[in-house]
Structure formats: structure tokens, C-alpha cells
Design an enzyme around this catalytic site. Sequence first.
Site, mmCIF file in Angstrom:
data_model
loop_
_atom_site.group_PDB
_atom_site.id
_atom_site.type_symbol
_atom_site.label_atom_id
_atom_site.label_comp_id
_atom_site.label_asym_id
_atom_site.label_seq_id
_atom_site.Cartn_x
_atom_site.Cartn_y
_atom_site.Cartn_z
ATOM 1 C CB SER A 303 1.338 -13.750 4.025
ATOM 2 O OG SER A 303 1.717 -14.325 2.805
ATOM 3 C CG ASP A 314 -13.963 -11.446 -1.102
ATOM 4 O OD1 ASP A 314 -14.232 -10.586 -0.238
ATOM 5 O OD2 ASP A 314 -13.074 -11.297 -1.960
ATOM 6 C CE LYS A 328 5.075 -11.041 2.577
ATOM 7 N NZ LYS A 328 4.549 -11.716 1.390
#
Length: 453
Positions: A303, A314, A328
Site C-alpha cells: 500500500s 518512476d 495492494k
Amino acid sequence: MIRKTALIATGIAIGAGSATLGQQARALIGAPAAAATTADTYKNLSLFGDVFDKVRADYVEKPDEQKLVENAINGMLTSLDPHSSYLDAKGFKDMRTQTEGKFGGLGIEVTQEDGLVKVVTPIDDTPASRAGIMSGDLIGAIDDENVQGMTLNQAVDKMRGQINTPVKLTVYRGKDKDKIEVKMTRAEIHIKSVRSRTQDNDIAYVRISQFNEETADGLRNAMAKAQQEIPADKFKGYIIDLRNNPGGLLDQSIQVVNAFIDKGEIVSTRGRNADETQRYNARPGDLSKGKPVVVLINGGSASASEIVAGALQDHKRATLIGTRSFGKGSVQTIIPLGGAAGALRLTTARYYTPSGRSIQAKGIDPDMQILQDVPDELKGKDDTKGEASLKGHLKNGEDEKSGSQAYVPPDEKKDKQLTAAIDLLHGKSRAQIIAEQTKEIAKDSTKAPTKAN
């Protein structure tokens, strides 16, 4: 996380426990019920009323009507996905207490799987972690009472209790479901979200165990302390350890990422309707001053941990080392129902990394996969199955992936992932580190077997 004074008044968005605040919750509560006015909907509601009346009138014993309604609501929500549920007034209070970082119990983050309670991760320095509870363990009974038939909230409530009182968990571990009985003593769980130290006099090591209301402040304090203790010309960088971190408050994960970048998107959340999309962007001010960053993840990182790892990956701001994360990728909004009615924990959106990746049931793959040496007695029992294994999980196409290794050696000298992070910050190339790890594995496999006398 920034402290949310509006927590009770509206709602919060949580990841493995995290939520979005404000308009989304209000929209869910107050939106016109145009779609709910169909004849079929009224017919189904009438059917529920008929069944409820029959149970009240004809069940062999007089039922508790409030429990009937609460169980019906919880059944509806748990049929949606593994993370939606109903919180009664006590459960709602416990949830708020936990996000503040202090509560009573054993220190286990859990979910539900096939009627059993599944450990996402034990929390650092709690009765559960000291007793050897592991990610992926299945809890079948609490004080010899079978958890089959209990809701997740009921099971959690049974594990909690007065401080210094004993509790016994019946645990099933590994592929063969080996049965283990673990006795613990309940304690006041005060979660220190952030722990830090100076590593080798030139690296700041920061361990984030979960994302609660203290996380962002704790990280900022840890970074400031490291910058005071390590001369700038010798400062090699940061190791952010998110292994076995089950997640927590969304806004805290955003602030953690913002400590290492000063522009660009951090995460977006997308609901059922296009106009519900929210994007969270970095604000100016890189607290790390551009120093290199390594993030450690594994099968127990879920999460909010995955939001941090995915965003820094990224942005090419960090190198991820370890094993694939839990997967998740959904956001739960806590929606208070008013008075003593409790609250809904409802999955309202999926989250996406800055490049548009959904990690739901897939996880984040590290840049460098480094496996730990697992003791013989734990081999085959150290992996998590991940989100993709949870019954009723939100689907994410055909490319879903299972969980991965979640073992972290208690002896840091044997922690190969930490060693790799230190070596990388000290200038070794990825290829060199991988080659040394491969050579070490090959060396271990050629050792002659020993025989006990």
C-alpha cells in the site's frame, strides 16, 4: 502524514490501512441516489426487509437485532473485496487510535483469507514480532476459539485486550500449513513509525515501519539529524527501509516522497467516475539535497509503502533493492456514519504511480532483486502470497503476480539486501553486487553437507 483534524468529521483515505479526505467521502454520503431508485433496487431492499422480519419473528431464539443489521452490512461490504468492511463504534474508535500510533494489543497488521486471519506483517518491536510471528502466517484460532465465522474486526477485537494479559494464537505457516501455537502477553503498542541511525559514518539509514500520523515529522527529524551528524562531503546517501511495512495513511506517503523530490506527480487516485481522479504533486523543497537514495522492499511491503517505492522509482530518484512488493493498489475511504453508528471502510479508488502503473495484484518489482538466505526451518514458509491470492481481490488484467520473500534476518550482518544497499551507496556497480551475490550463492551450494554426531 499531516495531522488530519477533519478525520472524524469527514473521512480519511487509507492504503493497507489508508484513505482520502473530504469531498470524496461527502460525495459518497450525500450523492443523489438516482441509480438506487430503480424498481429492482426497491424489490431487493423489500426482500431484505422480509427476511429480517422472518428472522426476528421465527428464529429459535430471540436474536440481537443490532447484530443482525451490523452483520448484514458487513457481509455486503466484505463481499466486495478483502479491504472493505463495517466498523462499529468501538472499531471506529480503535482505528482512529491506531492511526495516531498508540493502541493496545499484539502488534500485528492483518487481513482475511478463506475465513482465516492472515498476517500482512508483524509491527517492529511488539509482542508479535518478538514471538516470531511472520508475514503470511494464518491465524486459525485465538485462545482456542476458531476464527472461522468471525469478521475481521471481531478477530482483531479478540486479540486486543487489557495490557499484561495472556493470549494464545494457533498459527498455520508455510505451504504445508504447519500448526504452531504461540503464546504472547498483550502490551501497549506505541508505534514509533520512524527509526534511524548513521550507517558506516557516511549513510543515513531510516526504517519506516508503517505510515501513521507521526511518519512525515519523524522522517524530517531523522534527515535533519543525519545532516548534522554526517559532513556533507562524506554523506553518501539514504537507505529507506520499507520492508514488511503494511502501509497506512496516504497523505504521509505523499510527504515522504516529497522529501526526496521537488516537482512532478507523486501518485494519482482514480475512482469509478473520471471526475473523481485526484493527482498529488510534489511541492518545491528536496530535503535530501539530491543525495542518492536506496529503498528496500519485500513481499511484506504494501500500500503506502508501494506508493513511495513506485514514485521514487518512476522519478528515477531511488534504486529499489529486495523482492517484489505485496501488490495492494487500492484506496479505502473511512466514512463516518454519525453518532454511535460507526463507519464504513470502503474501497473507493485505485492508485497509480506517476508513470500510470497500477500495482494492484502485481506489486512493485525492485531494480535489483536480492534474495535473503533463509534458515532451513523457515524455508518455504518465508514468502507472502500477495494481494493476488486474496479471495475477492480487485482484478488487474491477466498479468497478476504472486507475492515474494518477506524474510529479514534479525542479524544485520546476514542481511544481504541491506549489505547490497550499503555497497551501492559506497560506489559498487549493480553488476558487481549481483555478481558477488551470485558467487556467494554458488559457493554455499558447493559446501559439503555436515552430519551431526
